[in-house]
Design a protein around this motif. Structure first.
Motif, PDB file in Angstrom:
ATOM      1  N   MET A   1       0.837  -1.186   0.000  1.00  0.00           N
ATOM      2  CA  MET A   1       0.000   0.000   0.000  1.00  0.00           C
ATOM      3  C   MET A   1       0.882   1.251   0.000  1.00  0.00           C
ATOM      4  O   MET A   1       1.966   1.236   0.549  1.00  0.00           O
ATOM      5  CB  MET A   1      -0.856   0.003   1.255  1.00  0.00           C
ATOM      6  CG  MET A   1      -2.322   0.080   0.959  1.00  0.00           C
ATOM      7  SD  MET A   1      -3.259   0.015   2.480  1.00  0.00           S
ATOM      8  CE  MET A   1      -2.830  -1.587   3.124  1.00  0.00           C
ATOM      9  N   GLU A   4      -1.240   8.187   1.513  1.00  0.00           N
ATOM     10  CA  GLU A   4      -1.856   8.468   2.808  1.00  0.00           C
ATOM     11  C   GLU A   4      -2.729   7.298   3.248  1.00  0.00           C
ATOM     12  O   GLU A   4      -3.389   6.671   2.420  1.00  0.00           O
ATOM     13  CB  GLU A   4      -2.751   9.703   2.672  1.00  0.00           C
ATOM     14  CG  GLU A   4      -2.005  11.009   2.542  1.00  0.00           C
ATOM     15  CD  GLU A   4      -1.205  11.321   3.782  1.00  0.00           C
ATOM     16  OE1 GLU A   4      -1.805  11.406   4.861  1.00  0.00           O
ATOM     17  OE2 GLU A   4       0.034  11.443   3.673  1.00  0.00           O
ATOM     18  N   PRO A   5      -2.752   7.012   4.556  1.00  0.00           N
ATOM     19  CA  PRO A   5      -3.638   5.939   5.005  1.00  0.00           C
ATOM     20  C   PRO A   5      -5.107   6.295   4.745  1.00  0.00           C
ATOM     21  O   PRO A   5      -5.490   7.463   4.801  1.00  0.00           O
ATOM     22  CB  PRO A   5      -3.368   5.844   6.507  1.00  0.00           C
ATOM     23  CG  PRO A   5      -2.462   6.933   6.874  1.00  0.00           C
ATOM     24  CD  PRO A   5      -1.985   7.620   5.638  1.00  0.00           C
ATOM     25  N   HIS A  31      -4.302  -4.942   7.507  1.00  0.00           N
ATOM     26  CA  HIS A  31      -3.821  -3.599   7.184  1.00  0.00           C
ATOM     27  C   HIS A  31      -4.625  -2.512   7.881  1.00  0.00           C
ATOM     28  O   HIS A  31      -4.584  -1.358   7.485  1.00  0.00           O
ATOM     29  CB  HIS A  31      -3.858  -3.367   5.666  1.00  0.00           C
ATOM     30  CG  HIS A  31      -2.875  -4.204   4.930  1.00  0.00           C
ATOM     31  ND1 HIS A  31      -1.519  -3.994   5.013  1.00  0.00           N
ATOM     32  CD2 HIS A  31      -3.041  -5.273   4.136  1.00  0.00           C
ATOM     33  CE1 HIS A  31      -0.896  -4.900   4.285  1.00  0.00           C
ATOM     34  NE2 HIS A  31      -1.802  -5.698   3.742  1.00  0.00           N
ATOM     35  N   LEU A  32      -5.364  -2.907   8.923  1.00  0.00           N
ATOM     36  CA  LEU A  32      -6.157  -1.909   9.645  1.00  0.00           C
ATOM     37  C   LEU A  32      -5.582  -1.717  11.041  1.00  0.00           C
ATOM     38  O   LEU A  32      -5.293  -2.682  11.747  1.00  0.00           O
ATOM     39  CB  LEU A  32      -7.597  -2.399   9.814  1.00  0.00           C
ATOM     40  CG  LEU A  32      -8.677  -1.897   8.874  1.00  0.00           C
ATOM     41  CD1 LEU A  32     -10.025  -2.362   9.397  1.00  0.00           C
ATOM     42  CD2 LEU A  32      -8.654  -0.384   8.715  1.00  0.00           C
ATOM     43  N   TRP A  33      -5.474  -0.479  11.450  1.00  0.00           N
ATOM     44  CA  TRP A  33      -4.968  -0.134  12.788  1.00  0.00           C
ATOM     45  C   TRP A  33      -6.081   0.600  13.537  1.00  0.00           C
ATOM     46  O   TRP A  33      -6.600   1.607  13.046  1.00  0.00           O
ATOM     47  CB  TRP A  33      -3.734   0.754  12.641  1.00  0.00           C
ATOM     48  CG  TRP A  33      -3.199   1.310  13.923  1.00  0.00           C
ATOM     49  CD1 TRP A  33      -2.357   0.678  14.790  1.00  0.00           C
ATOM     50  CD2 TRP A  33      -3.448   2.616  14.466  1.00  0.00           C
ATOM     51  NE1 TRP A  33      -2.071   1.526  15.850  1.00  0.00           N
ATOM     52  CE2 TRP A  33      -2.724   2.713  15.670  1.00  0.00           C
ATOM     53  CE3 TRP A  33      -4.210   3.710  14.044  1.00  0.00           C
ATOM     54  CZ2 TRP A  33      -2.732   3.855  16.463  1.00  0.00           C
ATOM     55  CZ3 TRP A  33      -4.230   4.847  14.840  1.00  0.00           C
ATOM     56  CH2 TRP A  33      -3.495   4.918  16.033  1.00  0.00           C
ATOM     57  N   PRO A  87      -0.592   5.347  12.833  1.00  0.00           N
ATOM     58  CA  PRO A  87      -0.603   3.928  12.409  1.00  0.00           C
ATOM     59  C   PRO A  87       0.784   3.493  11.956  1.00  0.00           C
ATOM     60  O   PRO A  87       1.554   4.315  11.471  1.00  0.00           O
ATOM     61  CB  PRO A  87      -1.564   3.938  11.213  1.00  0.00           C
ATOM     62  CG  PRO A  87      -1.478   5.328  10.674  1.00  0.00           C
ATOM     63  CD  PRO A  87      -1.241   6.227  11.848  1.00  0.00           C
ATOM     64  N   GLY A  90       1.988   1.493   6.209  1.00  0.00           N
ATOM     65  CA  GLY A  90       1.213   0.551   5.400  1.00  0.00           C
ATOM     66  C   GLY A  90      -0.127   0.183   5.998  1.00  0.00           C
ATOM     67  O   GLY A  90      -0.809  -0.698   5.480  1.00  0.00           O
ATOM     68  N   HIS A  91      -0.500   0.839   7.095  1.00  0.00           N
ATOM     69  CA  HIS A  91      -1.785   0.519   7.727  1.00  0.00           C
ATOM     70  C   HIS A  91      -2.795   1.646   7.531  1.00  0.00           C
ATOM     71  O   HIS A  91      -2.432   2.818   7.544  1.00  0.00           O
ATOM     72  CB  HIS A  91      -1.603   0.274   9.225  1.00  0.00           C
ATOM     73  CG  HIS A  91      -1.029  -1.063   9.527  1.00  0.00           C
ATOM     74  ND1 HIS A  91       0.234  -1.421   9.135  1.00  0.00           N
ATOM     75  CD2 HIS A  91      -1.564  -2.128  10.163  1.00  0.00           C
ATOM     76  CE1 HIS A  91       0.466  -2.663   9.527  1.00  0.00           C
ATOM     77  NE2 HIS A  91      -0.610  -3.123  10.155  1.00  0.00           N
ATOM     78  N   ASP A  92      -4.050   1.261   7.375  1.00  0.00           N
ATOM     79  CA  ASP A  92      -5.136   2.225   7.351  1.00  0.00           C
ATOM     80  C   ASP A  92      -5.657   2.404   8.776  1.00  0.00           C
ATOM     81  O   ASP A  92      -5.381   1.587   9.660  1.00  0.00           O
ATOM     82  CB  ASP A  92      -6.236   1.739   6.400  1.00  0.00           C
ATOM     83  CG  ASP A  92      -5.771   1.761   4.950  1.00  0.00           C
ATOM     84  OD1 ASP A  92      -4.971   2.661   4.604  1.00  0.00           O
ATOM     85  OD2 ASP A  92      -6.184   0.888   4.170  1.00  0.00           O
ATOM     86  N   VAL A  93      -6.411   3.485   8.966  1.00  0.00           N
ATOM     87  CA  VAL A  93      -6.824   3.879  10.317  1.00  0.00           C
ATOM     88  C   VAL A  93      -8.316   3.589  10.508  1.00  0.00           C
ATOM     89  O   VAL A  93      -9.129   3.963   9.666  1.00  0.00           O
ATOM     90  CB  VAL A  93      -6.561   5.396  10.508  1.00  0.00           C
ATOM     91  CG1 VAL A  93      -7.152   5.886  11.820  1.00  0.00           C
ATOM     92  CG2 VAL A  93      -5.065   5.686  10.442  1.00  0.00           C
ATOM     93  N   ARG A 181      -9.587   0.309  -1.557  1.00  0.00           N
ATOM     94  CA  ARG A 181      -8.125   0.288  -1.747  1.00  0.00           C
ATOM     95  C   ARG A 181      -7.793   0.058  -3.213  1.00  0.00           C
ATOM     96  O   ARG A 181      -6.878   0.686  -3.746  1.00  0.00           O
ATOM     97  CB  ARG A 181      -7.499  -0.794  -0.877  1.00  0.00           C
ATOM     98  CG  ARG A 181      -7.469  -0.413   0.593  1.00  0.00           C
ATOM     99  CD  ARG A 181      -7.074  -1.608   1.415  1.00  0.00           C
ATOM    100  NE  ARG A 181      -7.009  -1.310   2.827  1.00  0.00           N
ATOM    101  CZ  ARG A 181      -7.279  -2.200   3.775  1.00  0.00           C
ATOM    102  NH1 ARG A 181      -7.614  -3.438   3.450  1.00  0.00           N
ATOM    103  NH2 ARG A 181      -7.187  -1.864   5.040  1.00  0.00           N
TER     104      ARG A 181
END
Ligand code: 5GP
Length: 190
Positions: A1, A4-5, A31-33, A87, A90-93, A181
């Motif tokens: 990824m 921006e997250p 990939h989620l934080w 995050p 590479g992680h989304d929020v 994504r």
């Protein structure tokens, strides 16, 4: 990824099961934080520091003054706030917040995806709200405010997901995120 997250915001009335859904989502989507909010309310019997940073009003007010929150709001007499997200790469929020907070996030991050979680019927909402150990007056106040919250949430939400079953609902949200994504990776018009 890359880039921006993605910011994903779960909203919905108390008792709809947003917290459980948020935990399922981070288990299923690597990939989620999940952001941990601050609150001035007292912990419920089964809660720990993993659920919230439980702080006093003074500490909360200081954090506001220091600009530490992405958003914050007062909900039924208590303050709740999202610290500016950090995050891992590479992680989304993922945020699980109330509709007032989601409105602020959407103004700051117009690309944020707001998912309104609703209950399959009113009785399941009531049963969940009563099962958490809050006092009766609080339960009633939360039930009374739910229709207005849902209405305001519907106006803001990009997607609406019915939490008829947490695994099914989590699966639906994971599919939504995968689609978003993919769309972000694909150049416009390409
Ligand atoms: P509860 O007291 O039931 O844990 O949460 C009350 C409401 O506050 C819920 O709708 C929950 O999603 C919301 N909430 C939790 N954390 C935050 C936050 O950081 N900001 C905002 N605006 N609302 C939050």
């Amino acid at each position: 990824m890359s880039g921006e997250p993605l910011v994903v915001v779960l909203i919905g009335p108390g008792g709809v099961g947003k917290g459980t859904l948020a935990r399922r989502l981070v288990e299923r989507d690597g990939h989620l934080w999940l952001s941990r909010s601050w609150t001035t309310r007292a912990p419920r019997p089964h809660e720990s520091d993993l659920d919230y940073a439980f702080v006093g009003r003074e500490a909360f007010a200081r954090a506001i003054d220091e600009g530490r929150f992405l958003e914050w709001a007062e909900f039924h007499g208590q303050l709740y706030g999202t610290p500016r997200p950090t995050p891992p790469a590479g992680h989304d929020v993922l945020l699980e917040i109330d509709v007032q907070g989601a409105e602020q996030v959407k103004r700051l991050v117009p690309d944020a995806v707001v998912v309104l979680v609703t209950a399959p019927d009113d009785s399941s909402l009531e049963a969940r709200l009563r099962g958490r150990g809050d006092d009766e007056a609080h339960v009633r106040a939360r039930l009374a405010s739910a229709p207005a919250e849902i209405e305001r949430g519907r106006r803001l939400a990009d997607r609406v997901v019915v939490n008829d079953d947490p695994d099914r609902a989590a699966g639906e949200i994971v599919s939504i995120l995968e689609g978003l994504r993919r769309a972000r990776r694909t150049p416009a018009g390409g």
